[in-house]
Design an enzyme around this catalytic site. Sequence first.
Site, PDB file in Angstrom:
ATOM      1  CB  SER A 103       7.992   5.612  -2.874  1.00  0.00           C
ATOM      2  OG  SER A 103       8.690   6.002  -1.422  1.00  0.00           O
ATOM      3  CB  ALA A 104      12.156   2.360  -1.221  1.00  0.00           C
ATOM      4  CB  ALA A 105       9.307  -1.561  -3.005  1.00  0.00           C
ATOM      5  CB  ALA A 137       0.772   2.710   4.060  1.00  0.00           C
ATOM      6  N   GLY A 138       3.822   3.840   5.060  1.00  0.00           N
ATOM      7  CA  GLY A 138       5.028   3.370   5.798  1.00  0.00           C
ATOM      8  C   GLY A 138       5.620   2.150   5.742  1.00  0.00           C
ATOM      9  N   PRO A 145       0.817  -1.085  -0.041  1.00  0.00           N
ATOM     10  CG  PRO A 145      -0.031  -1.128   2.086  1.00  0.00           C
ATOM     11  CD  PRO A 145       0.739  -2.239   1.085  1.00  0.00           C
ATOM     12  N   GLY A 171       7.184   1.414   2.670  1.00  0.00           N
ATOM     13  CA  GLY A 171       8.537   1.342   1.968  1.00  0.00           C
ATOM     14  C   GLY A 171       7.946   1.229   0.569  1.00  0.00           C
ATOM     15  CG  ASP A 203      11.889   3.238   3.490  1.00  0.00           C
ATOM     16  OD1 ASP A 203      11.975   2.948   4.664  1.00  0.00           O
ATOM     17  OD2 ASP A 203      10.735   3.711   3.171  1.00  0.00           O
TER      18      ASP A 203
HETATM   19  O1  PMV Z   1       7.808   6.588   4.891  1.00  0.00           O
HETATM   20  P1  PMV Z   1       7.774   5.639   6.073  1.00  0.00           P
HETATM   21  O2  PMV Z   1       6.529   5.968   7.092  1.00  0.00           O
HETATM   22  O3  PMV Z   1       8.233   4.436   6.042  1.00  0.00           O
HETATM   23  O4  PMV Z   1       8.762   6.466   7.438  1.00  0.00           O
HETATM   24  C1  PMV Z   1      10.120   6.138   7.062  1.00  0.00           C
HETATM   25  C2  PMV Z   1      10.537   6.171   8.500  1.00  0.00           C
HETATM   26  C3  PMV Z   1      11.261   7.786   9.058  1.00  0.00           C
HETATM   27  O5  PMV Z   1      12.286   7.227   9.958  1.00  0.00           O
HETATM   28  C4  PMV Z   1      10.301   8.406   9.694  1.00  0.00           C
HETATM   29  C5  PMV Z   1      12.077   8.261   8.041  1.00  0.00           C
HETATM   30  C6  PMV Z   1      13.121   7.902   7.549  1.00  0.00           C
HETATM   31  O6  PMV Z   1      13.527   8.376   6.346  1.00  0.00           O
HETATM   32  O7  PMV Z   1      13.696   6.904   7.902  1.00  0.00           O
END
Ligand code: PMV
Length: 317
Positions: free
Chosen positions: A108-110, A103-104, A100, A106, A151
């Site tokens: 976009s990185a994936a 939503a935290g 998703p 990752g 990420d």
């Molecule tokens: O984008 P998220 O929700 O996975 O947050 C990443 C985690 C943080 O520590 C808040 C930011 C980072 O770049 O590590």
Amino acid sequence: MSVSASAPGKAILIGEHFVVENQPAIAIAINLRAHVTARESKNDKILIFSKNLGIKDYFSEGNINIKSPLYPIYYAAKEALKSLNIETSGLEIIIDSEIPPSAGMGSSAAVSVATIGAILKIYRRELNKEKISKIAYKAEEIVHGKPSGIDNTISTYGGSIIFRKSEGFLKLISNFSDVKVILADSEISRNTGNLVRKVLRLKNKYERIFDPLYYSAGHLAIEAAKAIENMDFERLGELMNINHGLLSAIGVSNRKLEELVYVARENGALGAKITGAGGGGFIVALCYKKDYENVFKALKKVSNRVFVCDISDKGII
Ligand code: PMV
């Protein structure tokens, strides 16, 4: 000819936010993946289509919309081509992700990592993982300003890692076969960049109060890494709970996230906490396999989106 590559999403088990200020943090790759299919096309454009976001954009020299949500993917593709010394004609890149977005986990990185993987396959070339992760990091900078790098690293390498911004990362020697991780959505949208800035503002305002919290988070990560390597999941769960307390203290929890965390804990989770930037998004709960169904059912009553995940050893493939 079309080729496909994929990369995993992630959950941060310990240390989000604190990692931005150079404390160690621990992340796991999960078995939800971003899939990217790509092929060469005959024109001079790079077409990117996200099935998940339902959007499509064309990029070409002289026509680059840096405001497009797909621009970071274009950037990753261009950087990968540059590293391979390829003057591309055109490409079609199709994104189909199980992770998703926003939503935290990752996503976009994936997607960036999988895009680079697909380009490598088109041209039958290789880049080392360090380089792949570095390109994805630069794309992450476009997405949210000041990423720690956790990420792109976990998505490239998979497994579980302890990561520190100034020093890089170590893969943990781990066996998670006794446990499941459950991710439950607060259904509150949030923006990582805004939350990172909010926390840093508060940290600057209350420096002497925040410093020990950051110091404590660093110790937590080291202790949690030992617990993972010793397969001491009860201890890991407790450490996750403590970490959640620290995240509440720095201002990234809310009523809904607390509800999810307590429902998970009260129904048998070894530990539960916010994962990622907080303010909304998901919580992560660690459960023994024998208990996860209870936790899942209880969370389903308070969240419309609950994922039961395994830790994935596979990074980019
Ligand atoms: O984008 P998220 O929700 O996975 O947050 C990443 C985690 C943080 O520590 C808040 C930011 C980072 O770049 O590590």
